[in-house]
Structure formats: structure tokens, C-alpha cells
Design an enzyme around this catalytic site. Structure first.
Site, mmCIF file in Angstrom:
data_model
loop_
_atom_site.group_PDB
_atom_site.id
_atom_site.type_symbol
_atom_site.label_atom_id
_atom_site.label_comp_id
_atom_site.label_asym_id
_atom_site.label_seq_id
_atom_site.Cartn_x
_atom_site.Cartn_y
_atom_site.Cartn_z
ATOM 1 N N ASP A 174 26.981 -6.161 121.233
ATOM 2 C CA ASP A 174 26.743 -7.586 120.960
ATOM 3 C C ASP A 174 27.150 -8.397 122.187
ATOM 4 O O ASP A 174 27.831 -7.902 123.095
ATOM 5 C CB ASP A 174 27.565 -8.042 119.734
ATOM 6 C CG ASP A 174 26.938 -9.256 119.031
ATOM 7 O OD1 ASP A 174 26.869 -10.333 119.648
ATOM 8 O OD2 ASP A 174 26.516 -9.118 117.878
ATOM 9 N N TYR A 211 10.859 -19.128 114.795
ATOM 10 C CA TYR A 211 11.681 -17.963 114.440
ATOM 11 C C TYR A 211 10.823 -16.957 113.657
ATOM 12 O O TYR A 211 10.843 -15.757 113.929
ATOM 13 C CB TYR A 211 12.865 -18.452 113.601
ATOM 14 C CG TYR A 211 13.674 -17.376 112.941
ATOM 15 C CD1 TYR A 211 14.616 -16.630 113.649
ATOM 16 C CD2 TYR A 211 13.541 -17.107 111.573
ATOM 17 C CE1 TYR A 211 15.380 -15.645 113.026
ATOM 18 C CE2 TYR A 211 14.292 -16.140 110.941
ATOM 19 C CZ TYR A 211 15.203 -15.410 111.665
ATOM 20 O OH TYR A 211 15.961 -14.442 111.050
ATOM 21 N N LYS A 271 31.474 -26.822 101.716
ATOM 22 C CA LYS A 271 31.544 -28.218 101.276
ATOM 23 C C LYS A 271 32.341 -28.323 99.969
ATOM 24 O O LYS A 271 33.130 -29.247 99.786
ATOM 25 C CB LYS A 271 30.130 -28.785 101.084
ATOM 26 C CG LYS A 271 29.403 -29.017 102.404
ATOM 27 C CD LYS A 271 27.968 -29.483 102.192
ATOM 28 C CE LYS A 271 27.227 -29.606 103.517
ATOM 29 N NZ LYS A 271 25.845 -30.072 103.356
ATOM 30 N N THR A 304 13.408 -23.977 96.006
ATOM 31 C CA THR A 304 13.940 -22.725 95.449
ATOM 32 C C THR A 304 14.094 -21.658 96.544
ATOM 33 O O THR A 304 13.351 -21.631 97.520
ATOM 34 C CB THR A 304 13.016 -22.150 94.356
ATOM 35 O OG1 THR A 304 11.693 -22.034 94.899
ATOM 36 C CG2 THR A 304 13.006 -23.031 93.129
HETATM 37 P P1 NAD Z 1 24.049 -13.055 113.248
HETATM 38 O O1 NAD Z 1 23.619 -14.216 114.070
HETATM 39 O O2 NAD Z 1 25.351 -13.111 112.546
HETATM 40 O O3 NAD Z 1 23.993 -11.722 114.105
HETATM 41 C C1 NAD Z 1 23.113 -11.536 115.180
HETATM 42 C C2 NAD Z 1 23.944 -11.056 116.343
HETATM 43 O O4 NAD Z 1 23.077 -10.823 117.458
HETATM 44 C C3 NAD Z 1 24.992 -12.081 116.809
HETATM 45 O O5 NAD Z 1 26.298 -11.547 116.712
HETATM 46 C C4 NAD Z 1 24.602 -12.382 118.238
HETATM 47 O O6 NAD Z 1 25.713 -12.584 119.107
HETATM 48 C C5 NAD Z 1 23.834 -11.120 118.612
HETATM 49 N N1 NAD Z 1 22.972 -11.385 119.756
HETATM 50 C C6 NAD Z 1 22.145 -12.448 119.929
HETATM 51 N N2 NAD Z 1 21.579 -12.391 121.126
HETATM 52 C C7 NAD Z 1 22.040 -11.263 121.728
HETATM 53 C C8 NAD Z 1 21.820 -10.666 122.995
HETATM 54 N N3 NAD Z 1 20.997 -11.232 123.884
HETATM 55 N N4 NAD Z 1 22.465 -9.511 123.290
HETATM 56 C C9 NAD Z 1 23.316 -8.939 122.407
HETATM 57 N N5 NAD Z 1 23.560 -9.462 121.171
HETATM 58 C C10 NAD Z 1 22.928 -10.615 120.848
HETATM 59 O O7 NAD Z 1 22.857 -12.827 112.194
HETATM 60 P P2 NAD Z 1 22.808 -11.928 110.877
HETATM 61 O O8 NAD Z 1 22.788 -12.861 109.726
HETATM 62 O O9 NAD Z 1 23.818 -10.844 110.931
HETATM 63 O O10 NAD Z 1 21.335 -11.320 111.004
HETATM 64 C C11 NAD Z 1 21.086 -10.035 111.549
HETATM 65 C C12 NAD Z 1 19.591 -9.844 111.684
HETATM 66 O O11 NAD Z 1 18.927 -10.023 110.417
HETATM 67 C C13 NAD Z 1 18.931 -10.849 112.651
HETATM 68 O O12 NAD Z 1 17.909 -10.193 113.350
HETATM 69 C C14 NAD Z 1 18.327 -11.865 111.714
HETATM 70 O O13 NAD Z 1 17.237 -12.530 112.304
HETATM 71 C C15 NAD Z 1 17.906 -10.993 110.546
HETATM 72 N N6 NAD Z 1 17.809 -11.769 109.304
HETATM 73 C C16 NAD Z 1 18.932 -12.279 108.740
HETATM 74 C C17 NAD Z 1 18.834 -13.025 107.580
HETATM 75 C C18 NAD Z 1 20.051 -13.600 106.919
HETATM 76 O O14 NAD Z 1 19.895 -14.244 105.873
HETATM 77 N N7 NAD Z 1 21.254 -13.420 107.453
HETATM 78 C C19 NAD Z 1 17.576 -13.251 106.984
HETATM 79 C C20 NAD Z 1 16.451 -12.730 107.611
HETATM 80 C C21 NAD Z 1 16.573 -11.965 108.764
#
Ligand code: NAD
Length: 321
Positions: free
Chosen positions: A32, A149, A200, A219
Site C-alpha cells: 500500500d 470512478y 454523526k 435506497t
Molecule cells: P480503501 O480506500 O480503504 O483502500 C484502498 C487502498 O488502496 C488504500 O489504502 C490506498 O492507500 C491504496 N492505494 C491507493 N492508491 C495506491 C497506489 N497508487 N499504490 C498503492 N496503494 C494505493 O478502500 P476499500 O474500501 O478498502 O476498497 C477496496 C477496493 O474495493 C477498492 O478497489 C474499491 O474501489 C473497491 N470497492 C469498495 C467498495 C466499498 O464499499 N468499500 C465498494 C465498491 C468497490
């Protein structure tokens, strides 16, 4: 000993995934830009670096991995992805990571990479009715995501599946729907609705009003992080490549979400509806495909997940006393 690579291990879902893989006995490398904000990592090896950089990305594939989970992305809640202010960064950063990971994993002989796409790929035109959103996997086209996104996610899920077609790989693609739980971002602008509402309410006194973006009738469904991990691991080890929804089909309005959290907190909370970034009008996971292909779908336990999440966020708000 089996080995796994978790990209985005310093983030919310990646942090939980590392713990799960360690419990299963894997040797785990996490990668990360940053260390996890809320918990000490359990990864055997944790590498800090930028996956947009090819040389760095190559360096972390210096050994074989049985499972690679690609979760790293530039992302956040509605306040981050729907304002338009971060569109170029979101598209550039996440696409660069995925282009690097897909090609380098393939060149290093990795057969199976799990990729986390999102419900944000679904066309806005199928989500105008809050009572009847359509998020069946085959409704993704003609494509019309309501955010950049979502467009980047759609591109990258196609990228991982193109590697399957052209090189005989077995990459897996899931579309996550609003994952929540402890040890996730809960303030600062990148937090999602469940975390923002828990914060909140934790900060409010009984009888106070909290601000809700829009009329609160939009929703959504929310999936507790443990179920998300369960689905991700099952998909990765299955014969099905996806894309498949990993989400809850327990649809609630944002107003109902507030009421559930207020009830958990034992507080009377009024709602002050204010303008804000909203996203689509309605969204709910459609779980027939995951049930058919994996013989499993997430159980409906929104309240149980919210209880655990509220407890953790309230503890954060109190300053970890
Ligand atoms: P998060 O933001 O907590 O985790 C993503 C991590 O990627 C972060 O820790 C960030 O530092 C790291 N990152 C970003 N750019 C980077 C880079 N250039 N090099 C190395 N690391 C990098 O998000 P999350 O909620 O844990 O989501 C994880 C995955 O699931 C993501 O791809 C997100 O798009 C996808 N996702 C999440 C949700 C949700 O509800 N949380 C919903 C749909 C999709």
C-alpha cells in the site's frame, strides 16, 4: 505454505482480508501507499510503495503467489467520487495501478488475480426508481455509470477479463456494493454513508438533528465486511470468473439507516435534510448469479453489522478511551 499478495492492504477491506488469510495459514505480503490507519498489520511482509510505478509494481512480484487480490484504488464515499473534483485523479490513478498489476502479474506467471470492481459500474438509467433499481450483472450494458470512478472500474474489469481470454488466465472480478464495518475511514471526507451516519450519531446528543444529504429516500444496500471477504475468497477459489455482485440484497433508505443506527445508539435523532452529492436514486445488490455460481450469497444481517460498526466508531469518536 500458500502465499497471497494483497494490494491495498493498508485500506479498509484489504486490512480485513489480510487477517482472514493469516487465519487460514497463508504467508501474506501486503502492499500500500501507507500503513493501515487503525490496526497493526498481520501481514508477514508489508511493503510501502506506489503501484502506479511500474518498477515498484514489478519488485513486489519477486516470488510466486497462489492468490493475488487487487484492491488498491483511489476511492472514497459520495463526498469524494460524486463531486467531480477528483475525477481525473481517480481515473488516472486507479487505471495506472490496474494496467500495471494486470500485465506484471501475467508476466510473472500469476494465473489468478481477484479484482474488486464496484456497483458504481451499473447504468444510472436503471437506478432512477428507488423502489426498483436493477443491478443484475447483465444489465451493465449499454454502459452509463454515473461517475468517472464507475467508468474506470468498468474499464479495469474488462481489462482483467481480456487477459483471461487472450492468455488463458483465470482472473476473477467482483462488483462490491457498499461495504462497511470497523477499521474503515469514518471521517475526513472519504467515509461512506454508514460510517458517516455512525459518526454523526455518536457525536450527537439524544434529541439532536444530524445532517442527511438529500431527502433520505434514496435506497442502498450495505454489506458487512466479513461477508464481503467471504464472497471474495470463495469467488477467487471457484471456477467462475464473474463479473458477479458481492453485496447485500437488504435494501434500505438512508432515512431507515439513520433510524437503525439511532436505535442501536439508544438516542432520539432528528434528520435535517440538506443538499449534497447523492449518486443514483436507488441501488440494491441482485444475488441470483452469485447464489447460482457459488452456491452462496451474503446473509441479510445489516443490523448486526451496524452494531459492531457503531461500537467501533463510537470508540474512535471518544478518542479510544
Ligand atoms: P480503501 O480506500 O480503504 O483502500 C484502498 C487502498 O488502496 C488504500 O489504502 C490506498 O492507500 C491504496 N492505494 C491507493 N492508491 C495506491 C497506489 N497508487 N499504490 C498503492 N496503494 C494505493 O478502500 P476499500 O474500501 O478498502 O476498497 C477496496 C477496493 O474495493 C477498492 O478497489 C474499491 O474501489 C473497491 N470497492 C469498495 C467498495 C466499498 O464499499 N468499500 C465498494 C465498491 C468497490
Amino acid at each position: 505454505m500458500k502465499a497471497a499478495l494483497v494490494l491495498g492492504a493498508g485500506g479498509f477491506i484489504g486490512g480485513h482480508l489480510v487477517k482472514r488469510l493469516k487465519r487460514e495459514g497463508f504467508w501474506v505480503r501486503g502492499v500500500d501507499l501507507k500503513f493501515h490507519e487503525f490496526a497493526e498489520t498481520e501481514a508477514d511482509d508489508f511493503v510501502i510503495g506506489d503501484l502506479r510505478e511500474q518498477d515498484f509494481c514489478r519488485s513486489i512480484f519477486d516470488r510466486g503467489f497462489d492468490e493475488v487480490y487487487q484492491l488498491a484504488a483511489d476511492m472514497g464515499g459520495a463526498g469524494y467520487i460524486f463531486t467531480g473534483d477528483h475525477d481525473a485523479a481517480i481515473m488516472h490513478n486507479s487505471a495506472a495501478i490496474n494496467l500495471n498489476v494486470a500485465s506484471i502479474a501475467h508476466n510473472r506467471g500469476i494465473i489468478r488475480t481477484f479484482y474488486s470492481s464496484s456497483a458504481c459500474i451499473y447504468p444510472a438509467y436503471n437506478q432512477d426508481d428507488h423502489n426498483n433499481p436493477n443491478c443484475r450483472e447483465d444489465s451493465a450494458y449499454p454502459a452509463a455509470p454515473d461517475s468517472e470512478y464507475g467508468w474506470e472500474k468498468l474499464f479495469s474489469e474488462r481489462l482483467f477479463l481480456a487477459y483471461n481470454r487472450n492468455f488463458g488466465l483465470s482472473n476473477r472480478v467482483a462488483r462490491y456494493h457498499n461495504i462497511f464495518g470497523p477499521e474503515g475511514t469514518w471521517d475526513g471526507g472519504k467515509e461512506k454513508a454508514p460510517a458517516a451516519i455512525c459518526r454523526k450519531i455518536a457525536m450527537a446528543r439524544s434529541g439532536d438533528a444530524i445532517e442527511i444529504w438529500g431527502d433520505g429516500l434514496q435506497t442502498r444496500s450495505f454489506l458487512y465486511v466479513d461477508e464481503c471477504i467471504e464472497g471474495s475468497v470463495r469467488l477467487t477459489r471457484s471456477q467462475f470468473e464473474g463479473p458477479v455482485n458481492i453485496g447485500s440484497d437488504e435494501k434500505v433508505t438512508i432515512n431507515q439507516l439513520v433510524d437503525i443506527v439511532a436505535d442501536i445508539a439508544g438516542k432520539k435523532i432528528e434528520k435535517n435534510h440538506v443538499p449534497g452529492p447523492l449518486g443514483v436514486r436507488g441501488r440494491n445488490s441482485e444475488n441470483s448469479l452469485i447464489q447460482k455460481e457459488l452456491g452462496w450469497s451474503p446473509p441479510q444481517n445489516l443490523r448486526t453489522g451496524l452494531e459492531k460498526t457503531y461500537e467501533w466508531i463510537e470508540w474512535q469518536v471518544r478518542g479510544n478511551e
